[in-house]
Design an enzyme around this catalytic site. Structure first.
Site, mmCIF file in Angstrom:
data_model
loop_
_atom_site.group_PDB
_atom_site.id
_atom_site.type_symbol
_atom_site.label_atom_id
_atom_site.label_comp_id
_atom_site.label_asym_id
_atom_site.label_seq_id
_atom_site.Cartn_x
_atom_site.Cartn_y
_atom_site.Cartn_z
ATOM 1 N N ARG A 27 -10.024 -115.637 22.171
ATOM 2 C CA ARG A 27 -11.298 -116.372 22.149
ATOM 3 C C ARG A 27 -11.048 -117.665 22.917
ATOM 4 N NH1 ARG A 27 -12.472 -118.837 16.678
ATOM 5 N NH2 ARG A 27 -13.354 -116.832 16.045
ATOM 6 N N GLN A 31 -7.833 -123.223 23.774
ATOM 7 C CA GLN A 31 -8.784 -124.340 23.943
ATOM 8 C C GLN A 31 -8.644 -124.928 25.351
ATOM 9 O OE1 GLN A 31 -6.434 -125.925 20.891
ATOM 10 N NE2 GLN A 31 -8.059 -126.027 19.339
ATOM 11 N N LYS A 41 -13.687 -124.757 23.976
ATOM 12 C CA LYS A 41 -13.277 -126.006 24.635
ATOM 13 C C LYS A 41 -12.281 -126.781 23.782
ATOM 14 C CE LYS A 41 -17.493 -126.500 27.355
ATOM 15 N NZ LYS A 41 -18.682 -127.312 27.663
ATOM 16 N N THR A 74 -18.852 -120.573 23.527
ATOM 17 C CA THR A 74 -19.444 -121.814 24.024
ATOM 18 C C THR A 74 -20.960 -121.739 23.912
ATOM 19 O OG1 THR A 74 -19.597 -123.328 25.913
ATOM 20 C CG2 THR A 74 -19.521 -120.977 26.438
ATOM 21 N N HIS A 75 -21.591 -122.932 23.825
ATOM 22 C CA HIS A 75 -23.059 -123.000 23.869
ATOM 23 C C HIS A 75 -23.498 -123.623 25.190
ATOM 24 C CE1 HIS A 75 -21.464 -123.703 19.789
ATOM 25 N NE2 HIS A 75 -22.275 -122.718 19.485
ATOM 26 N N ALA A 102 -12.034 -128.596 19.502
ATOM 27 C CA ALA A 102 -12.866 -129.442 18.643
ATOM 28 C C ALA A 102 -12.133 -130.645 18.062
ATOM 29 C CB ALA A 102 -13.422 -128.598 17.508
ATOM 30 N N ASP A 121 -7.903 -118.648 14.108
ATOM 31 C CA ASP A 121 -8.534 -119.857 14.652
ATOM 32 C C ASP A 121 -7.444 -120.805 15.150
ATOM 33 O OD1 ASP A 121 -11.188 -119.235 14.195
ATOM 34 O OD2 ASP A 121 -11.287 -120.265 12.268
ATOM 35 N N MET A 122 -7.786 -121.654 16.128
ATOM 36 C CA MET A 122 -6.796 -122.639 16.588
ATOM 37 C C MET A 122 -7.155 -124.014 16.035
ATOM 38 S SD MET A 122 -3.966 -122.986 18.060
ATOM 39 C CE MET A 122 -3.587 -121.667 19.223
#
Ligand code: FDA
Length: 311
Positions: free
Chosen positions: A182, A161, A185, A224-225, A187, A130-131
């Site tokens: 992955r 990101q 955007k 993304t959603h 967070a 994860d970033m």
């Protein structure tokens, strides 16, 4: 004001103790977090698998303060991988470097990661790094490029990101390595020196990076959603003759479940990111604090889905 208030609340253990015993808070959290134990995480994984969705499991908790805490997290990840394998589940894991001890000692962090990625390799599984905030971007990518990727190859991958100004170059570098990315955007609250302050620029950069990854990258995860972006990805894939097997969409557990199922039914690969663990309170509060607009997204989403159920 709202952000400061949420951040303050996220650091109050006595509030957590109170909130943790509240059934309403537990209900709210249970929509986005798969419970507090490995058993509950595996239950959610099986439910999602039964709906034809694959999963990435994440043990909540970052920025550990001791080597013992980092070791405990490492052990939990080993058990997670064993359980996924033992139960014949479809899923991998996502890990945060600060949870593995990056802030305590980089060698400790690498040793913990080596054992997790090594176990994943044994099972032909996968570990996504994860970033976190931009203060970790360079360290994470350097560690990946110099140490983990040369040792473990396709068993591990990174997150980039689109809000970061540097990301287009990082996308190029990862494509050059054939490393799995992955794309999200981002967070965290970032200064304008490193990140685009305007959402329109973040979105435009997402689309540009996504197109590069879809055309030239190695099985990218499009996290993304954003329906417009998802529609763009689908149209781009068709236009360029990129088959559905060459990438996957990724979404968070509990967010746009309707869209997750729809995409899967259309034949696209879909992975659900499933966090679990006792650290759900700071996790939820920090996510909301980092981007207070998410509070309204979450409420809007809950209302929209319940209205749809009534119709
Ligand atoms: P955006 O925020 O523009 O929202 C687009 C639309 O999506 C909204 O209008 C709303 O309808 C819907 N939506 C978005 N969020 C919602 C929510 N919480 N509830 C309900 N609806 C919502 N970040 C990071 O910095 N490092 C990481 O490693 C990861 N990992 C990661 C994995 C996966 C699988 C996902 C989906 C996301 C992440 N993220 C992340 C988080 C990511 O950076 C980002 O903050 C959120 O995904 C929200 O951005 P969207 O792209 O969804 O779009």
């Amino acid at each position: 004001m709202l952000r400061a208030g949420l951040l303050w609340l996220s650091e109050q253990p006595q509030v957590f103790r109170f909130v943790r015993s509240s059934r309403l808070a537990q209900k709210f959290a249970s929509r986005f977090v798969a419970g507090e134990t490995i058993d509950s995480a595996i239950r959610v994984l099986k439910d999602l698998n039964a709906a034809n969705l694959t999963v990435s499991l994440d043990l909540l908790g970052e920025s550990v303060h001791s080597a013992e805490e980092a070791k405990a997290a490492q052990q939990a990840y080993l058990e997670l991988l064993d359980r996924i394998q033992g139960e014949g589940g479809s899923g991998n894991v996502s890990v945060k470097l600060t949870q593995m001890g990056l802030d305590i000692d980089e060698a400790l962090c690498v040793a913990n990661l080596r054992s997790i990625i090594g176990r994943a390799k044994q099972y032909h599984s996968f570990v996504r790094l994860d970033m976190e905030g931009s203060e970790y971007t360079e360290r994470t990518l350097t560690l990946f490029k110099r140490t983990l990727y040369p040792e473990f190859g396709q068993t591990t991958g990174v997150v980039l990101q689109s809000y970061l100004r540097r990301t287009a170059q990082d996308v190029d570098a990862m494509i050059g390595l054939a490393a799995r990315v992955r794309l999200c955007k981002g967070a965290y609250q970032e200064p304008a020196t490193v990140a685009f302050p305007n959402k329109a620029d973040v979105d435009a950069n997402y689309v540009a990076c996504m197109e590069q990854l879809m055309e030239r990258g190695n099985y990218p995860g499009l996290a993304t959603h954003d329906e417009q972006i998802i529609e763009h990805a689908k149209a781009f894939a068709k236009r360029k003759g990129i088959g559905a097997e060459r990438f996957e969409f990724q979404m968070l557990y509990g967010v746009r479940r309707d869209l997750q199922v729809k995409l899967r039914k259309e034949g696209w690969n879909l992975r659900v990111y499933v966090p679990y663990g006792t650290h759900w309170y700071p996790y939820l509060m920090r996510r909301l604090a980092e981007r207070p607009a998410n509070l309204w997204f979450i409420l809007g989403n809950v209302i929209r889905e319940s209205l749809r159920r009534k119709n």
